[in-house]
Design an enzyme around this catalytic site. Structure first.
Site, PDB file in Angstrom:
ATOM      1  N   ASP A 123     -47.719  40.142  -8.816  1.00  0.00           N
ATOM      2  CA  ASP A 123     -47.240  41.312  -9.538  1.00  0.00           C
ATOM      3  C   ASP A 123     -48.370  42.064 -10.234  1.00  0.00           C
ATOM      4  O   ASP A 123     -48.124  43.104 -10.841  1.00  0.00           O
ATOM      5  CB  ASP A 123     -46.180  40.918 -10.583  1.00  0.00           C
ATOM      6  CG  ASP A 123     -46.777  40.144 -11.743  1.00  0.00           C
ATOM      7  OD1 ASP A 123     -46.484  40.504 -12.901  1.00  0.00           O
ATOM      8  OD2 ASP A 123     -47.539  39.175 -11.501  1.00  0.00           O
ATOM      9  N   ASP A 169     -47.842  33.993  -6.989  1.00  0.00           N
ATOM     10  CA  ASP A 169     -48.063  33.971  -8.427  1.00  0.00           C
ATOM     11  C   ASP A 169     -46.704  33.596  -9.032  1.00  0.00           C
ATOM     12  O   ASP A 169     -45.661  33.683  -8.372  1.00  0.00           O
ATOM     13  CB  ASP A 169     -48.529  35.361  -8.906  1.00  0.00           C
ATOM     14  CG  ASP A 169     -48.627  35.443 -10.417  1.00  0.00           C
ATOM     15  OD1 ASP A 169     -48.232  36.487 -10.977  1.00  0.00           O
ATOM     16  OD2 ASP A 169     -49.084  34.467 -11.054  1.00  0.00           O
ATOM     17  N   LYS A 175     -57.757  33.870 -10.966  1.00  0.00           N
ATOM     18  CA  LYS A 175     -57.685  35.107 -10.203  1.00  0.00           C
ATOM     19  C   LYS A 175     -58.274  36.221 -11.058  1.00  0.00           C
ATOM     20  O   LYS A 175     -57.995  36.268 -12.260  1.00  0.00           O
ATOM     21  CB  LYS A 175     -56.224  35.441  -9.870  1.00  0.00           C
ATOM     22  CG  LYS A 175     -55.513  34.363  -9.082  1.00  0.00           C
ATOM     23  CD  LYS A 175     -54.019  34.668  -8.958  1.00  0.00           C
ATOM     24  CE  LYS A 175     -53.265  34.331 -10.236  1.00  0.00           C
ATOM     25  NZ  LYS A 175     -51.814  34.544 -10.093  1.00  0.00           N
ATOM     26  N   ASP A 220     -45.494  34.042 -12.999  1.00  0.00           N
ATOM     27  CA  ASP A 220     -44.935  34.982 -13.983  1.00  0.00           C
ATOM     28  C   ASP A 220     -44.785  36.367 -13.375  1.00  0.00           C
ATOM     29  O   ASP A 220     -45.740  36.942 -12.870  1.00  0.00           O
ATOM     30  CB  ASP A 220     -45.853  35.069 -15.210  1.00  0.00           C
ATOM     31  CG  ASP A 220     -45.954  33.742 -15.948  1.00  0.00           C
ATOM     32  OD1 ASP A 220     -47.057  33.176 -16.030  1.00  0.00           O
ATOM     33  OD2 ASP A 220     -44.907  33.268 -16.419  1.00  0.00           O
TER      34      ASP A 220
END
Lengths: 309, 306
Positions: B245, B27, B220, B29
């Site tokens: 995260d 991922d 996602k 960010d």
């Protein structure tokens, strides 16, 4: 059907003639939704003005309970008059915008400003209640990257806003980061029908967007929340057992009636259909019983024969 | 199949874990960057993984950039990455509409220019992108002219979102045959500079509420993003690692697709969040428990350099 009522099963019975007469005799307070019940847009439903004036003439207490927050009450009075409901006074009208102002002033006793996502209907009611607010069209140079926030905002009020923008959503969610900042919604209706049957997005869409942004649930002022009935009760001596709630939307009007302990009547001149009411009645989920009306009429004009004597 | 254990990854376990995978999906960010700042050490991690023969992919729910824009951003920040290694929801939504929905017709788009570009690249025309100020009265809004070629309403992040756009979407969706597709349901969108604004999830919820139906979402934790990568590169899911995260998007995607999962703590979710899911015993929540976690992906460096 007293036995069945005791178990929470509602009749959902279409009534006419003498049954209506008996019901009108038994009740002193009549609460009407407006859109789809007494008028469609700018057209009164045939017979509705006569029903309202007959009820008043017969000494009944008549109130109008509407989630429509687009007009201030003084404006509503004009509409009532224009459409032939000439006996209706401002005091009888309870809109979600008016009741939101009452909530902020008398229940929350908010000290500070209210950030408003809404139009003239809401702003005017806040003004009349003496509640300071912000939310006038955004500063032209404000962007989501650096929007200026007003200080001293203690509540966010979301209502119907055709000038809704992403920037307003961003600002409101900033204010609501403070857990002490109240989160109010005039109503959560997902859509509204127009006169010609087409629909427009309702306040519920804007409220749900803000709930997702903040992870918080709004306090709902309008139906089906019982708050508007509490407003009526605080101004008039009302006995729930003497009330009949008349509406056209099962998920707002009938549920509102159930939440307030009122008998309910569905009129078929608006949104909900008999078929849906029956499906709720026959469903296995006991929660669905609250959507089921006690009584059903094709139109409130069906009351008229009861007044002829 | 490994039972999600939420194990702190350190020492020899790091190398062991890295040796057991051929491909790593990151991922963006909160994992490799925050806004326009790279997470310290992140570029080295990615570059060393590649040097060590691993495949590296970037899988993000952010719909505001095209693959090319992401590739440019990655390059600027020192990551060795190519356009075809990036999978954002602008690109994946276009792929979804083309290959899964097999859309024949136009799209009414609530979204960014990036989405428009990715749609056009696969031959799908759109209408609606950009500002849409309101004028007229209610009856005008309910009767807005509708393009008869529109067969789907597609919703991504749109800073120009307004009541008028919500209204147009509703009018198109009155036709039950019109599809409703959303890029993702994230509630917040991280911006450059560390700020955050309401995410696509808010906009999508408004449209779903008006139309009283649920959108098909592409991003996602839906497995489509992984399918998209797998359809273009040969992946052995038992030798894939998903690094993210967010437990409810990244880790859940990994679990849904049978990948190994690694939570990094430089973003949204915490260890406490993960442990709460683990202790809940609720089957739906167990998919959000990562196999491993690290404070930052920089912790992988010693094993990669050694």
């Amino acid at each position: 059907m007293a036995g069945a009522r005791a178990f929470g099963f509602k009749g959902c019975r279409k009534i006419g003639g003498s049954q209506i007469r008996n019901l009108l005799n038994a009740k002193d307070f009549f609460l009407f939704d407006c859109d789809g019940v007494i008028w469609h847009g700018e057209k009164a439903i045939i017979g509705a003005p006569k029903v309202v004036s007959s009820l008043i003439k017969h000494g009944k207490n008549v109130f109008f309970v509407t989630n429509n927050c687009t007009r201030p009450r003084e404006n509503y009075v004009n509409k009532f008059y224009r459409l032939g409901f000439t006996d209706v006074m401002q005091e009888q009208i309870f809109s979600s915008s008016y009741c939101s102002a009452l909530y902020l002033r008398d229940v929350a006793k908010v000290q500070g400003k209210v950030y408003v996502i809404g139009g003239e209907g809401v702003r005017n009611e806040l003004l009349q209640a003496g509640i300071p607010f912000v939310g006038d069209e955004d500063a032209p140079d404000g962007t989501i990257f650096n929007c200026a926030l007003a200080s001293d905002v203690k509540a966010v009020l979301v209502g119907h806003d055709d000038k809704f923008t992403f920037l307003k959503l961003a600002k409101a969610s900033c204010y609501l980061r403070d857990p002490d900042c109240l989160f109010l919604a005039t109503d959560v209706d997902p859509w509204h029908p127009l006169q010609d049957g087409r629909i427009l997005p309702g306040s519920g869409c804007l409220t749900s967007a803000l709930e997702v942004a903040t992870g918080r649930k709004a306090m709902v002022i309008g139906k089906p929340s019982p708050f508007m009935f509490e407003c009526i009760s605080s101004q008039f001596r009302v006995d729930p057992a003497q009330c009949l709630m008349v509406g056209d939307r099962l998920e707002t009007d009938m549920l509102f009636g159930a939440n307030c302990g009122l008998d309910t009547m569905l009129t078929l001149t608006g949104i909900s259909q008999m078929k849906t009411a029956q499906e709720y009645r026959d469903s296995d989920h006991s929660a669905n019983q609250s959507f089921v009306p006690d009584y059903v009429v094709d139109t409130i004009a069906d009351f008229l024969p009861a007044f002829e004597d | 199949m490994a039972v999600s254990k939420c194990t702190r990854l350190n020492g020899p376990l790091i190398k062991q874990m890295l040796d057991s995978v051929d491909s790593v999906l990151f991922d963006c960010d909160g994992v490799i960057w925050r806004g326009d700042q790279a997470i310290p050490g992140a570029p080295d991690v990615i570059n060393l993984l590649k040097k060590n023969g691993k495949n590296v992919f970037f899988v993000t729910n952010n719909s505001t950039k095209t693959r090319k824009m992401y590739a440019d951003k990655l390059a600027l920040m020192g990551f060795n990455a190519t356009e075809d290694e990036v999978f954002g929801t602008a690109y994946c939504s276009a792929m979804y509409l083309k290959n899964v929905s097999r859309l024949q017709g136009k799209v009414y788009l609530i979204g960014s220019n990036a989405m428009r570009q990715e749609l056009e690249k696969v031959g799908i025309q759109q209408t609606g992108v950009g500002p849409d100020p309101i004028s007229g009265v209610q009856i005008d809004w309910a009767n807005v002219p509708l393009d008869p070629e529109v067969k789907a309403v597609v919703v991504g992040f749109d800073e120009h979102f307004s009541y008028m756009k919500l209204n147009r979407a509703l009018q198109y969706l009155n036709n039950p045959d019109c599809l409703l597709v959303g890029t993702n349901t994230d509630t917040r969108l991280p911006l450059e500079g560390g700020k955050a604004v309401p995410g696509t999830g808010c906009i999508l919820k408004a449209v779903e509420t008006a139309a009283q139906r649920q959108a098909q979402t592409v991003g996602k934790p839906n497995h489509f993003m992984y399918d998209c990568v797998a359809s273009q590169f040969s992946l052995d899911r038992t030798r894939c690692l998903m690094v993210g995260d967010r437990l409810d998007t990244d880790i859940l995607l990994g679990s849904n697709c049978g990948l190994k999962t690694l939570l990094t703590l430089t973003g949204v979710s915490t260890v406490a969040d993960a442990e709460a899911h683990q202790e809940s015993g609720c089957p739906k929540r167990l998919g959000m428990v990562p196999d491993y976690y690290v404070e930052s992906i920089a912790e992988l460096l010693p094993a990669l350099q050694g």
